[in-house]
Design an enzyme around this catalytic site. Sequence first.
Site, PDB file in Angstrom:
ATOM      1  N   GLY A 129       0.822  -1.218   0.000  1.00 17.27           N
ATOM      2  CA  GLY A 129       0.000   0.000   0.000  1.00 17.27           C
ATOM      3  C   GLY A 129       0.846   1.253   0.000  1.00 17.27           C
ATOM      4  O   GLY A 129       0.575   2.202   0.744  1.00 17.27           O
TER       5      GLY A 129
ATOM      6  N   ALA B  11     -11.158  -4.279  15.343  1.00 18.22           N
ATOM      7  CA  ALA B  11     -10.963  -5.734  15.394  1.00 18.22           C
ATOM      8  C   ALA B  11      -9.800  -6.136  14.492  1.00 18.22           C
ATOM      9  O   ALA B  11      -8.946  -6.954  14.871  1.00 18.22           O
ATOM     10  CB  ALA B  11     -12.241  -6.443  14.952  1.00 18.22           C
TER      11      ALA B  11
ATOM     12  N   ASN C 255       1.705  -2.311   5.396  1.00 23.12           N
ATOM     13  CA  ASN C 255       1.083  -0.995   5.591  1.00 23.12           C
ATOM     14  C   ASN C 255      -0.328  -0.915   5.016  1.00 23.12           C
ATOM     15  O   ASN C 255      -1.144  -0.130   5.506  1.00 23.12           O
ATOM     16  CB  ASN C 255       1.976   0.073   4.935  1.00 23.12           C
ATOM     17  CG  ASN C 255       1.275   1.397   4.815  1.00 23.12           C
ATOM     18  OD1 ASN C 255       1.101   2.129   5.796  1.00 23.12           O
ATOM     19  ND2 ASN C 255       0.802   1.716   3.610  1.00 23.12           N
TER      20      ASN C 255
ATOM     21  N   TYR D 134     -12.617  -1.955  12.044  1.00 26.16           N
ATOM     22  CA  TYR D 134     -11.222  -1.481  11.971  1.00 26.16           C
ATOM     23  C   TYR D 134     -10.475  -1.849  13.258  1.00 26.16           C
ATOM     24  O   TYR D 134      -9.332  -2.324  13.213  1.00 26.16           O
ATOM     25  CB  TYR D 134     -11.257   0.031  11.759  1.00 26.16           C
ATOM     26  CG  TYR D 134      -9.934   0.689  11.452  1.00 26.16           C
ATOM     27  CD1 TYR D 134      -9.309   0.506  10.220  1.00 26.16           C
ATOM     28  CD2 TYR D 134      -9.321   1.531  12.382  1.00 26.16           C
ATOM     29  CE1 TYR D 134      -8.111   1.141   9.930  1.00 26.16           C
ATOM     30  CE2 TYR D 134      -8.127   2.168  12.105  1.00 26.16           C
ATOM     31  CZ  TYR D 134      -7.522   1.970  10.880  1.00 26.16           C
ATOM     32  OH  TYR D 134      -6.329   2.601  10.583  1.00 26.16           O
TER      33      TYR D 134
ATOM     34  N   LYS E 114      -7.230  -4.302  13.476  1.00 21.00           N
ATOM     35  CA  LYS E 114      -5.928  -3.822  13.955  1.00 21.00           C
ATOM     36  C   LYS E 114      -5.521  -4.519  15.251  1.00 21.00           C
ATOM     37  O   LYS E 114      -4.327  -4.776  15.472  1.00 21.00           O
ATOM     38  CB  LYS E 114      -5.958  -2.304  14.135  1.00 21.00           C
ATOM     39  CG  LYS E 114      -6.150  -1.522  12.818  1.00 21.00           C
ATOM     40  CD  LYS E 114      -5.074  -1.799  11.783  1.00 21.00           C
ATOM     41  CE  LYS E 114      -5.081  -0.780  10.636  1.00 21.00           C
ATOM     42  NZ  LYS E 114      -4.083  -1.083   9.601  1.00 21.00           N
TER      43      LYS E 114
ATOM     44  N   ASP F  87      -3.463  -6.974  -4.938  1.00 22.69           N
ATOM     45  CA  ASP F  87      -4.389  -6.704  -3.839  1.00 22.69           C
ATOM     46  C   ASP F  87      -4.013  -7.660  -2.710  1.00 22.69           C
ATOM     47  O   ASP F  87      -4.134  -8.880  -2.863  1.00 22.69           O
ATOM     48  CB  ASP F  87      -5.817  -6.978  -4.364  1.00 22.69           C
ATOM     49  CG  ASP F  87      -6.867  -6.922  -3.270  1.00 22.69           C
ATOM     50  OD1 ASP F  87      -6.516  -6.865  -2.079  1.00 22.69           O
ATOM     51  OD2 ASP F  87      -8.068  -6.950  -3.628  1.00 22.69           O
ATOM     52  N   VAL F  88      -3.556  -7.124  -1.589  1.00 25.46           N
ATOM     53  CA  VAL F  88      -3.050  -7.990  -0.514  1.00 25.46           C
ATOM     54  C   VAL F  88      -4.119  -8.931   0.035  1.00 25.46           C
ATOM     55  O   VAL F  88      -3.801  -9.968   0.619  1.00 25.46           O
ATOM     56  CB  VAL F  88      -2.423  -7.180   0.651  1.00 25.46           C
ATOM     57  CG1 VAL F  88      -1.221  -6.371   0.185  1.00 25.46           C
ATOM     58  CG2 VAL F  88      -3.451  -6.304   1.369  1.00 25.46           C
TER      59      VAL F  88
ATOM     60  N   SER G 134       1.394   3.484  -2.449  1.00 25.61           N
ATOM     61  CA  SER G 134       1.146   4.489  -3.486  1.00 25.61           C
ATOM     62  C   SER G 134       0.895   5.878  -2.903  1.00 25.61           C
ATOM     63  O   SER G 134       0.934   6.863  -3.631  1.00 25.61           O
ATOM     64  CB  SER G 134      -0.041   4.063  -4.355  1.00 25.61           C
ATOM     65  OG  SER G 134      -1.203   3.944  -3.573  1.00 25.61           O
ATOM     66  N   ARG G 135       0.635   5.955  -1.612  1.00 24.47           N
ATOM     67  CA  ARG G 135       0.400   7.282  -1.005  1.00 24.47           C
ATOM     68  C   ARG G 135       0.549   7.177   0.517  1.00 24.47           C
ATOM     69  O   ARG G 135       0.838   6.102   1.050  1.00 24.47           O
ATOM     70  CB  ARG G 135      -1.000   7.803  -1.374  1.00 24.47           C
ATOM     71  CG  ARG G 135      -2.119   6.881  -0.921  1.00 24.47           C
ATOM     72  CD  ARG G 135      -3.492   7.450  -1.253  1.00 24.47           C
ATOM     73  NE  ARG G 135      -4.500   6.754  -0.472  1.00 24.47           N
ATOM     74  CZ  ARG G 135      -5.503   6.051  -0.985  1.00 24.47           C
ATOM     75  NH1 ARG G 135      -5.651   5.958  -2.282  1.00 24.47           N
ATOM     76  NH2 ARG G 135      -6.374   5.461  -0.187  1.00 24.47           N
TER      77      ARG G 135
HETATM   78  P1  NAD Z   1      -4.143   5.832   2.759  1.00 28.86           P
HETATM   79  O1  NAD Z   1      -5.557   5.497   2.532  1.00 28.86           O
HETATM   80  O2  NAD Z   1      -3.572   7.053   2.164  1.00 28.86           O
HETATM   81  O3  NAD Z   1      -3.187   4.623   2.328  1.00 28.86           O
HETATM   82  C1  NAD Z   1      -3.569   3.283   2.393  1.00 28.86           C
HETATM   83  C2  NAD Z   1      -2.833   2.570   1.301  1.00 28.86           C
HETATM   84  O4  NAD Z   1      -3.167   1.176   1.341  1.00 28.86           O
HETATM   85  C3  NAD Z   1      -3.248   3.081  -0.089  1.00 28.86           C
HETATM   86  O5  NAD Z   1      -2.111   3.220  -0.895  1.00 28.86           O
HETATM   87  C4  NAD Z   1      -4.155   1.984  -0.602  1.00 28.86           C
HETATM   88  O6  NAD Z   1      -4.202   1.889  -2.000  1.00 28.86           O
HETATM   89  C5  NAD Z   1      -3.487   0.775   0.013  1.00 28.86           C
HETATM   90  N1  NAD Z   1      -4.357  -0.389   0.044  1.00 28.86           N
HETATM   91  C6  NAD Z   1      -5.613  -0.468   0.552  1.00 28.86           C
HETATM   92  N2  NAD Z   1      -6.104  -1.697   0.356  1.00 28.86           N
HETATM   93  C7  NAD Z   1      -5.149  -2.404  -0.295  1.00 28.86           C
HETATM   94  C8  NAD Z   1      -5.065  -3.721  -0.778  1.00 28.86           C
HETATM   95  N3  NAD Z   1      -6.090  -4.577  -0.632  1.00 28.86           N
HETATM   96  N4  NAD Z   1      -3.923  -4.133  -1.382  1.00 28.86           N
HETATM   97  C9  NAD Z   1      -2.874  -3.285  -1.533  1.00 28.86           C
HETATM   98  N5  NAD Z   1      -2.893  -2.011  -1.107  1.00 28.86           N
HETATM   99  C10 NAD Z   1      -4.018  -1.582  -0.494  1.00 28.86           C
HETATM  100  O7  NAD Z   1      -3.993   5.882   4.331  1.00 28.86           O
HETATM  101  P2  NAD Z   1      -2.725   5.823   5.309  1.00 28.86           P
HETATM  102  O8  NAD Z   1      -3.106   6.633   6.457  1.00 28.86           O
HETATM  103  O9  NAD Z   1      -1.469   6.098   4.595  1.00 28.86           O
HETATM  104  O10 NAD Z   1      -2.790   4.302   5.755  1.00 28.86           O
HETATM  105  C11 NAD Z   1      -1.644   3.482   5.872  1.00 28.86           C
HETATM  106  C12 NAD Z   1      -1.823   2.573   7.066  1.00 28.86           C
HETATM  107  O11 NAD Z   1      -1.842   3.357   8.249  1.00 28.86           O
HETATM  108  C13 NAD Z   1      -3.141   1.797   7.046  1.00 28.86           C
HETATM  109  O12 NAD Z   1      -2.907   0.463   7.475  1.00 28.86           O
HETATM  110  C14 NAD Z   1      -3.982   2.521   8.074  1.00 28.86           C
HETATM  111  O13 NAD Z   1      -4.940   1.685   8.659  1.00 28.86           O
HETATM  112  C15 NAD Z   1      -2.923   2.963   9.054  1.00 28.86           C
HETATM  113  N6  NAD Z   1      -3.307   4.080   9.934  1.00 28.86           N
HETATM  114  C16 NAD Z   1      -3.619   5.311   9.417  1.00 28.86           C
HETATM  115  C17 NAD Z   1      -3.969   6.329  10.289  1.00 28.86           C
HETATM  116  C18 NAD Z   1      -4.331   7.715   9.804  1.00 28.86           C
HETATM  117  O14 NAD Z   1      -4.873   8.501  10.585  1.00 28.86           O
HETATM  118  N7  NAD Z   1      -4.058   8.067   8.567  1.00 28.86           N
HETATM  119  C19 NAD Z   1      -3.997   6.097  11.662  1.00 28.86           C
HETATM  120  C20 NAD Z   1      -3.668   4.841  12.143  1.00 28.86           C
HETATM  121  C21 NAD Z   1      -3.318   3.846  11.262  1.00 28.86           C
END
Ligand code: NAD
Length: 244
Positions: A11, A156, A89, A154, A158, A62-63, A13-14
């Site tokens: 994940g 559950a 991630n 979410y 995590k 897709d993971v 890409s961003r």
């Molecule tokens: P984001 O939505 O920008 O990034 C999530 C990334 O995961 C994206 O690139 C998306 O394309 C990818 N992704 C989603 N499903 C996928 C799949 N099935 N296969 C491959 N890639 C997949 O959000 P983020 O905040 O960068 O999230 C990254 C991690 O951090 C996540 O696990 C999220 O749960 C965790 N997180 C984020 C926050 C927050 O506030 N942003 C807080 C706690 C935890």
Amino acid sequence: MDEKKVAIITGASRGIGRATAVELSAAGYYVIINFNSNEAAATETLKQVHDAGGDGEIIKFDVADSAQTKDGISSIVERHKNIQVLVNNAGINADGLFILLGEEEWNSVIDTTLKGFYNVTKPILREMIKRKCGSIVSVSSVSALMPNRGQTNYAAAKAGLNAASRALSTEVARFGIRVNVVAPGPIETDMIANVPIAITEIKKIIPMARIGKPQEVSRVIRFLCSDDASYITGQVIAINGGMC
Ligand code: NAD
């Protein structure tokens, strides 16, 4: 044999994944940037890696999809022998009160996190065991530890990720493989834009009264992957501006 140190980030890409790819490439890793759908965004991550003087590649799978992940990981493993780091991630949220939550919203969140952990970690772990070294970091959330309305799925997922990682750490420590988790609080990414609570309300429950930056997570991931963290395994590291 290809001996460059390789890190795989799912994940990427961003958001936090992109920041982690850039961070690990600056630490000397060849980074494998996994993406699910947005190739242009993954290519932008790779561009940022190149701009910072690093190298890597993008790979689509897709993971949560066992067959796609199997093919994707096989192609990585065939070409790269020195996989030292895996960052799990990829994650999604689909918030809503439990009583209203659809089966798809439950399953997709659980599957991305937990099936994703299984699908990606197992084949990579096999390679790490052969080489008797490696570091696996999974990105969990403060939501696993602090109850939050509208996030049963979410939370559950995590909490399961935390437990799976800690259990796995005890199985592989003897092979020189460390398994840790980071648990961010609210971080400035696209994900937070989907949470149905105003940012001003979120800030009120954070002692530091601000949202974190992706780099504040990726730097901790880089540390956990490094030899500086050589005696740290089975831990869940909170990165949340003091929420407790
Ligand atoms: P984001 O939505 O920008 O990034 C999530 C990334 O995961 C994206 O690139 C998306 O394309 C990818 N992704 C989603 N499903 C996928 C799949 N099935 N296969 C491959 N890639 C997949 O959000 P983020 O905040 O960068 O999230 C990254 C991690 O951090 C996540 O696990 C999220 O749960 C965790 N997180 C984020 C926050 C927050 O506030 N942003 C807080 C706690 C935890």
